[in-house]
Design a protein around this motif. Structure first.
Motif, mmCIF file in Angstrom:
data_model
loop_
_atom_site.group_PDB
_atom_site.id
_atom_site.type_symbol
_atom_site.label_atom_id
_atom_site.label_comp_id
_atom_site.label_asym_id
_atom_site.label_seq_id
_atom_site.Cartn_x
_atom_site.Cartn_y
_atom_site.Cartn_z
ATOM 1 N N GLY A 63 52.017 54.056 44.939
ATOM 2 C CA GLY A 63 51.870 53.373 46.218
ATOM 3 C C GLY A 63 50.459 53.368 46.774
ATOM 4 O O GLY A 63 50.183 52.670 47.747
ATOM 5 N N ARG A 64 49.548 54.129 46.175
ATOM 6 C CA ARG A 64 48.160 54.138 46.625
ATOM 7 C C ARG A 64 47.432 52.897 46.100
ATOM 8 O O ARG A 64 47.932 52.192 45.225
ATOM 9 C CB ARG A 64 47.442 55.393 46.144
ATOM 10 C CG ARG A 64 48.129 56.695 46.517
ATOM 11 C CD ARG A 64 48.125 56.927 48.011
ATOM 12 N NE ARG A 64 48.536 58.288 48.336
ATOM 13 C CZ ARG A 64 48.597 58.789 49.552
ATOM 14 N NH1 ARG A 64 48.276 58.034 50.575
ATOM 15 N NH2 ARG A 64 48.982 60.029 49.767
ATOM 16 N N ILE A 65 46.226 52.685 46.615
ATOM 17 C CA ILE A 65 45.428 51.549 46.172
ATOM 18 C C ILE A 65 44.423 52.032 45.141
ATOM 19 O O ILE A 65 43.630 52.949 45.401
ATOM 20 C CB ILE A 65 44.707 50.878 47.358
ATOM 21 C CG1 ILE A 65 45.703 50.520 48.456
ATOM 22 C CG2 ILE A 65 43.971 49.635 46.877
ATOM 23 C CD1 ILE A 65 46.857 49.628 48.008
ATOM 24 N N ALA A 66 44.470 51.434 43.968
ATOM 25 C CA ALA A 66 43.631 51.872 42.861
ATOM 26 C C ALA A 66 42.163 51.564 43.128
ATOM 27 O O ALA A 66 41.820 50.521 43.690
ATOM 28 C CB ALA A 66 44.077 51.195 41.564
ATOM 29 N N ALA A 67 41.295 52.486 42.705
ATOM 30 C CA ALA A 67 39.855 52.273 42.741
ATOM 31 C C ALA A 67 39.358 52.060 41.308
ATOM 32 O O ALA A 67 40.116 52.158 40.350
ATOM 33 C CB ALA A 67 39.160 53.479 43.385
ATOM 34 N N GLU A 68 38.077 51.770 41.182
ATOM 35 C CA GLU A 68 37.508 51.508 39.870
ATOM 36 C C GLU A 68 37.552 52.763 38.999
ATOM 37 O O GLU A 68 37.327 53.870 39.474
ATOM 38 C CB GLU A 68 36.055 51.027 39.996
ATOM 39 C CG GLU A 68 35.876 49.733 40.763
ATOM 40 C CD GLU A 68 35.963 49.911 42.274
ATOM 41 O OE1 GLU A 68 36.011 51.076 42.738
ATOM 42 O OE2 GLU A 68 36.005 48.900 42.986
ATOM 43 N N MET A 69 37.843 52.557 37.696
ATOM 44 C CA MET A 69 37.870 53.653 36.731
ATOM 45 C C MET A 69 37.186 53.202 35.452
ATOM 46 O O MET A 69 37.047 51.997 35.205
ATOM 47 C CB MET A 69 39.319 54.076 36.424
ATOM 48 C CG MET A 69 40.032 54.761 37.568
ATOM 49 S SD MET A 69 41.651 55.404 37.073
ATOM 50 C CE MET A 69 41.189 56.700 35.906
ATOM 51 N N PRO A 70 36.740 54.153 34.614
ATOM 52 C CA PRO A 70 36.153 53.767 33.321
ATOM 53 C C PRO A 70 37.142 52.949 32.500
ATOM 54 O O PRO A 70 38.354 53.144 32.586
ATOM 55 C CB PRO A 70 35.857 55.121 32.653
ATOM 56 C CG PRO A 70 35.756 56.098 33.777
ATOM 57 C CD PRO A 70 36.715 55.613 34.825
ATOM 58 N N SER A 71 36.596 52.053 31.695
ATOM 59 C CA SER A 71 37.444 51.209 30.853
ATOM 60 C C SER A 71 38.087 52.028 29.741
ATOM 61 O O SER A 71 37.641 53.137 29.416
ATOM 62 C CB SER A 71 36.613 50.073 30.243
ATOM 63 O OG SER A 71 36.054 49.267 31.257
#
Length: 376
Positions: A40-48
């Motif tokens: 339910g949280r909002i995803a942030a940028e992560m390594p590919s």
């Protein structure tokens, strides 16, 4: 930003109020959460993703791993002898070298002295090819989107135990508790959590200017929401308390329900004061609070669903009005506008903001509305 309040009787347009709240507001820094707390949280940028998944061809079903070329011409009426017993594989097993298909258990007869195939197969049958699930270099999660159970499945499949998220910390101050309206504060807190925020707690304060103003002190949070005390009654001191702290931007918004809402900012922290009545609090939450949480969490634009109206909606010019809608057979059925019963609130599937310059919409008008349940 200037701290000004409209003169008595003046209303601040919803557009102006929202622009003031969002002015200079940026997404918060991401944090890492374990998977069991990320839903339910909002995803942030992560390594590919470093490597494709699966890394090798794998079986999609239980059966016999074979080479399709070795099965040419096989059928139940003309069994084909095989040179060797095929390798048995379970779902998810890596395919043996040289095998490119999987036959179901009853399509290989191994009861006699000679193993026989009872069917042909094509290359790739029953096989998930290497890289077919996810390509190398692709995102583990989609930044800006609400994390679902499928997102957590993907994370587990690539052996990621934590996800980067933006979960704004919200502090809720219940000014309406003295009048027995604590359920409204819980409605707002639950709505904030459903929007991806973290609610620190619900603080109850007395309904006087000094107590409300003091409750704003030393709050290490990203957003402050006050509930109640926004009207013109003798015990309504919320807007006055914001003004006393030099935090008030506007009080009385051209919004129905929710006209007595107030907005402000204390240093860099936005403040939104919602009326104590549940329907007014919900409408003002949708119109004012939700966009702020979305901005702080870096959420992508919400998706609306466009359907024609089953019947007309009439609206008052000069006020932005919130309508609650229920989805019928390929149509939006209006449930309430400008005044919500609890029944309408619990039955509604979506909501619609009617601009202040509109008189409403005729029957059959296609309108875009936002989901109230499990919004993406």
């Amino acid at each position: 930003m200037s701290r000004t309040q409209p003169s008595n009787g003046a209303l601040t347009s919803l557009e102006s109020a929202l622009a003031a709240l969002l002015d200079g507001l940026a997404p918060i820094a991401p944090s890492q959460l374990p998977l069991d707390r990320a839903l339910g949280r909002i995803a942030a940028e992560m390594p590919s993703l470093a490597h494709a998944r699966p890394a090798r061809n794998t079986a999609m079903t239980d059966g016999w791993a074979c080479r399709a070329l070795d099965l040419a011409g096989a059928s139940a009426y003309s069994p084909l002898p095989l040179m060797a017993v095929p390798v048995w594989v379970e779902t998810g097993d890596a395919m043996p070298e040289g095998c490119d298909c999987v036959l179901e258990i009853d399509l290989v007869d191994s009861t006699g002295p000679i193993v026989q195939a009872l069917a042909e197969a094509v290359p790739g049958q029953g096989v998930r090819r290497a890289g077919e699930d996810m390509e190398a270099g692709g995102p583990i999660v989609i930044a800006g989107q609400r994390l679902t159970a499928v997102d957590l499945l993907v994370a587990r499949s690539v052996e990621v135990g934590e996800l980067a998220v933006r979960a704004p910390l919200v502090h809720v101050i219940d000014v309406g508790a003295a009048s027995g309206e604590t359920f409204t504060a819980h409605l707002v807190a639950d709505s904030a959590r459903a929007s991806g925020a973290t609610v620190s707690d619900i603080e109850t304060v007395a309904r006087d200017t000094a107590s409300i103003a003091k409750a704003l002190d030393d709050r290490a949070c990203d957003l402050i929401i006050l509930i109640g005390g926004t009207g013109a009654g003798r015990a309504d001191a919320t807007a006055e308390a914001l003004a006393a702290r030099g935090a008030l931007i506007a009080h009385n918004i051209a919004l129905q329900p929710g006209r007595t809402a107030a907005i402000g900012r204390l240093d860099a922290v936005p403040i939104i004061a919602l009326p104590g009545a549940p329907d007014q609090a919900l409408a003002a939450f949708l119109a004012l609070v939700q966009p702020v949480i979305d901005r702080l969490s870096g959420r992508s634009a919400r998706r609306d669903a466009t359907l024609p109206l089953a019947r007309k909606i009439s609206s008052t010019v000069g006020l932005a009005e919130i309508a609650l809608l229920k989805q019928g057979q390929d149509r939006w059925e209006p449930l309430a506008i400008g005044d919500f019963s609890l029944d309408a609130m619990r039955l509604a599937d979506a909501w619609l903001a009617i601009p202040s310059g509109s008189e409403g919409y005729p029957t059959g008008t296609s309108v875009g509305a936002f989901a109230l349940r499990d919004p993406r």
